[in-house]
Design an enzyme around this catalytic site. Structure first.
Site, PDB file in Angstrom:
ATOM      1  N   LYS A  67       0.748  -0.964   0.082  1.00  0.00           N
ATOM      2  CA  LYS A  67       0.037   0.106  -0.073  1.00  0.00           C
ATOM      3  C   LYS A  67       0.939   1.267   0.078  1.00  0.00           C
ATOM      4  O   LYS A  67       0.658   2.270  -0.822  1.00  0.00           O
ATOM      5  CB  LYS A  67      -0.919  -0.001   1.230  1.00  0.00           C
ATOM      6  CG  LYS A  67      -1.860  -1.171   1.060  1.00  0.00           C
ATOM      7  CD  LYS A  67      -2.900  -1.333   2.290  1.00  0.00           C
ATOM      8  CE  LYS A  67      -3.766  -2.622   2.016  1.00  0.00           C
ATOM      9  NZ  LYS A  67      -4.347  -2.991   3.578  1.00  0.00           N
ATOM     10  N   GLN A  70      -4.790  -1.278   9.788  1.00  0.00           N
ATOM     11  CA  GLN A  70      -4.638  -2.878   9.253  1.00  0.00           C
ATOM     12  C   GLN A  70      -4.937  -3.754  10.247  1.00  0.00           C
ATOM     13  O   GLN A  70      -4.867  -3.781  11.620  1.00  0.00           O
ATOM     14  CB  GLN A  70      -2.887  -2.916   8.931  1.00  0.00           C
ATOM     15  CG  GLN A  70      -2.763  -4.319   8.062  1.00  0.00           C
ATOM     16  CD  GLN A  70      -3.267  -4.495   6.978  1.00  0.00           C
ATOM     17  OE1 GLN A  70      -3.529  -3.340   5.896  1.00  0.00           O
ATOM     18  NE2 GLN A  70      -3.455  -5.597   6.316  1.00  0.00           N
ATOM     19  N   ASP A  75     -11.339   2.705   4.020  1.00  0.00           N
ATOM     20  CA  ASP A  75     -11.762   1.365   4.171  1.00  0.00           C
ATOM     21  C   ASP A  75     -13.106   1.002   4.030  1.00  0.00           C
ATOM     22  O   ASP A  75     -13.743  -0.123   3.761  1.00  0.00           O
ATOM     23  CB  ASP A  75     -11.343   0.636   5.489  1.00  0.00           C
ATOM     24  CG  ASP A  75      -9.763  -0.175   5.173  1.00  0.00           C
ATOM     25  OD1 ASP A  75      -9.467  -0.535   4.028  1.00  0.00           O
ATOM     26  OD2 ASP A  75      -8.879  -0.388   5.972  1.00  0.00           O
TER      27      ASP A  75
HETATM   28  N1  LIG Z   1      -7.750  -2.248   7.109  1.00  0.00           N
HETATM   29  C1  LIG Z   1      -7.345  -3.492   6.304  1.00  0.00           C
HETATM   30  N2  LIG Z   1      -7.730  -3.319   5.074  1.00  0.00           N
HETATM   31  C2  LIG Z   1      -7.512  -4.348   3.912  1.00  0.00           C
HETATM   32  O1  LIG Z   1      -7.993  -3.854   2.677  1.00  0.00           O
HETATM   33  C3  LIG Z   1      -6.818  -5.216   4.229  1.00  0.00           C
HETATM   34  C4  LIG Z   1      -6.609  -5.503   5.773  1.00  0.00           C
HETATM   35  N3  LIG Z   1      -6.889  -4.464   6.656  1.00  0.00           N
HETATM   36  N4  LIG Z   1      -5.886  -6.814   6.118  1.00  0.00           N
HETATM   37  C5  LIG Z   1      -5.972  -7.647   5.116  1.00  0.00           C
HETATM   38  C6  LIG Z   1      -6.578  -7.718   3.900  1.00  0.00           C
HETATM   39  C7  LIG Z   1      -6.059  -8.592   2.730  1.00  0.00           C
HETATM   40  N5  LIG Z   1      -5.564  -7.482   1.824  1.00  0.00           N
HETATM   41  C8  LIG Z   1      -5.036  -7.734   0.441  1.00  0.00           C
HETATM   42  C9  LIG Z   1      -4.835  -6.362  -0.207  1.00  0.00           C
HETATM   43  C10 LIG Z   1      -3.928  -6.878  -1.406  1.00  0.00           C
HETATM   44  C11 LIG Z   1      -3.487  -8.182  -1.909  1.00  0.00           C
HETATM   45  C12 LIG Z   1      -2.643  -8.131  -3.175  1.00  0.00           C
HETATM   46  O2  LIG Z   1      -2.380  -7.520  -3.808  1.00  0.00           O
HETATM   47  N6  LIG Z   1      -2.468  -9.425  -3.342  1.00  0.00           N
HETATM   48  C13 LIG Z   1      -1.468  -9.683  -4.644  1.00  0.00           C
HETATM   49  C14 LIG Z   1      -0.509 -10.849  -4.450  1.00  0.00           C
HETATM   50  C15 LIG Z   1       0.504 -10.054  -3.309  1.00  0.00           C
HETATM   51  C16 LIG Z   1       1.735 -11.425  -3.063  1.00  0.00           C
HETATM   52  O3  LIG Z   1       2.177 -11.851  -3.861  1.00  0.00           O
HETATM   53  O4  LIG Z   1       1.985 -11.440  -2.022  1.00  0.00           O
HETATM   54  C17 LIG Z   1      -2.314 -10.343  -5.660  1.00  0.00           C
HETATM   55  O5  LIG Z   1      -3.386 -11.122  -5.425  1.00  0.00           O
HETATM   56  O6  LIG Z   1      -1.857 -10.415  -6.757  1.00  0.00           O
HETATM   57  C18 LIG Z   1      -4.011  -9.235  -1.239  1.00  0.00           C
HETATM   58  C19 LIG Z   1      -4.654  -9.019   0.071  1.00  0.00           C
HETATM   59  C20 LIG Z   1      -6.229  -6.331   2.237  1.00  0.00           C
HETATM   60  N7  LIG Z   1      -6.846  -6.422   3.317  1.00  0.00           N
END
Ligand SMILES: Nc1nc(=O)c2c([nH]1)NC[C@@H]1CN(c3ccc(C(=O)N[C@@H](CCC(=O)O)C(=O)O)cc3)C=[N+]21
Length: 294
Positions: A53, A97, A120
């Site tokens: 982020k 987060q 969020d």
């Molecule tokens: N307050 C809060 N807001 C959130 O939005 C929030 C949170 N807490 N806690 C955890 C979850 C999870 N989450 C993700 C964001 C991006 C990927 C993402 O970009 N994933 C990549 C892979 C990244 C890698 O390779 O590790 C993809 O799917 O291509 C995944 C999961 C947001 N979250």
């Protein structure tokens, strides 16, 4: 064979649009959007998400405010930090987060975030408005918004369709079903206590999988031609990888992609779009702030 929806490419397109708007704001008003990212403790996954982020902010010219607190921090201290960010005119979005450590009440902290900065969309007031007909929250939750954006940009219409959401979490399943309802889908929610989920999922024109169960949704559960949006981000052991693991979704991609009309991959589907929607919400928050203060 399904059309594979390239979330990474769509995310890139939207990010360039956001970067352009950030440039214009900066030129016109001498102000850039600001996003505060609060992280408590040192969970590996949280640190990696938060890192993504903050990096994305830097790439788009959004100023990020980093608040890193130790695992043992008190709830009162987290709330104090949130209040300071609420009062900071350079901060237009605040993200705490999740998950927070067990001794901190998440709902209490989220409720303290100013709803004008709740990028969020997790404040109970914003969720309440999302749930009410004819009312609109100031911000839509990023992952559900990402899912709908991917459907829309793939030409999948929602109105009148059977949509099944798998999972009922506060951050994805529940708000995703509310958003689909607002878009005039007929919505079912399948969860861990549902009898024979596969028979309900088989009726779905649109499936949003957010159960956090690696590859639980099989190809035979998918209605031919359905649009399948996979929110799952599950790390499974993989000794052939340098990291020792790989990411898989909640859907068995190899099977489902033979049956579905559209499908999102993991990684490279919903994930990059979730981060992009956060940046978009931050931009919108900044625009709203500037409109009210100029
Ligand atoms: N307050 C809060 N807001 C959130 O939005 C929030 C949170 N807490 N806690 C955890 C979850 C999870 N989450 C993700 C964001 C991006 C990927 C993402 O970009 N994933 C990549 C892979 C990244 C890698 O390779 O590790 C993809 O799917 O291509 C995944 C999961 C947001 N979250």
């Amino acid at each position: 064979m399904a059309t594979v929806i390239d979330g990474k490419a769509v995310a890139q397109t939207i990010r360039s649009e956001i970067a352009e708007e950030v440039r214009q704001l900066s030129q016109k008003y001498g102000k850039v959007p600001g996003l505060a990212v609060v992280i408590v403790g040192n969970r590996k996954d949280s640190q990696s998400y938060v890192g993504m982020k903050r990096k994305a902010c830097a790439e788009l010219g959004i100023k990020s405010f980093d608040v890193d607190l130790p695992e043992q921090v008190s709830e009162a201290e987290v709330i104090k930090q949130v209040h300071e960010l609420n009062a900071n005119p350079d901060v237009h979005g605040i993200l705490v987060q999740l998950p927070l450590p067990k001794h901190i009440n998440e709902e209490k902290v989220l409720t303290e975030i100013s709803i004008e900065k709740d990028v969020d969309g997790f404040h109970p007031l914003n969720i309440g408005k999302l749930a009410m007909k004819g009312r609109d929250p100031l911000f839509l939750p990023c992952t559900p918004k990402a899912c709908l954006e991917l459907l829309e940009r793939s030409g999948v219409s929602i109105k009148g369709k059977n949509a099944v959401v798998v999972g009922r979490s506060n951050i994805v399943g529940l708000p995703a079903s509310l958003l689909l309802l607002k878009a005039d889908a007929t919505v079912s929610i399948v969860h861990s206590r549902t009898n024979q989920p596969e028979s309900i999922i088989r009726e779905a024109d649109i499936v949003i999988a957010a159960a956090g169960q690696p590859m639980m949704i099989k190809g035979s559960w998918i209605k031919p031609g359905a649009a399948v949006i996979d929110v799952g981000t599950n790390a499974v052991d993989d000794p052939t990888k340098k990291s020792g693991y790989r990411l898989v979704g909640d859907v068995d991609f190899a099977e489902a992609s033979k049956v579905a009309g559209w499908i999102t991959p993991v990684p490279g589907g919903v994930g990059p779009m979730t981060v992009t929607m956060l940046l978009k919400n931050t931009l919108d928050g900044a625009k709203r702030y500037i409109a009210q203060n100029n």
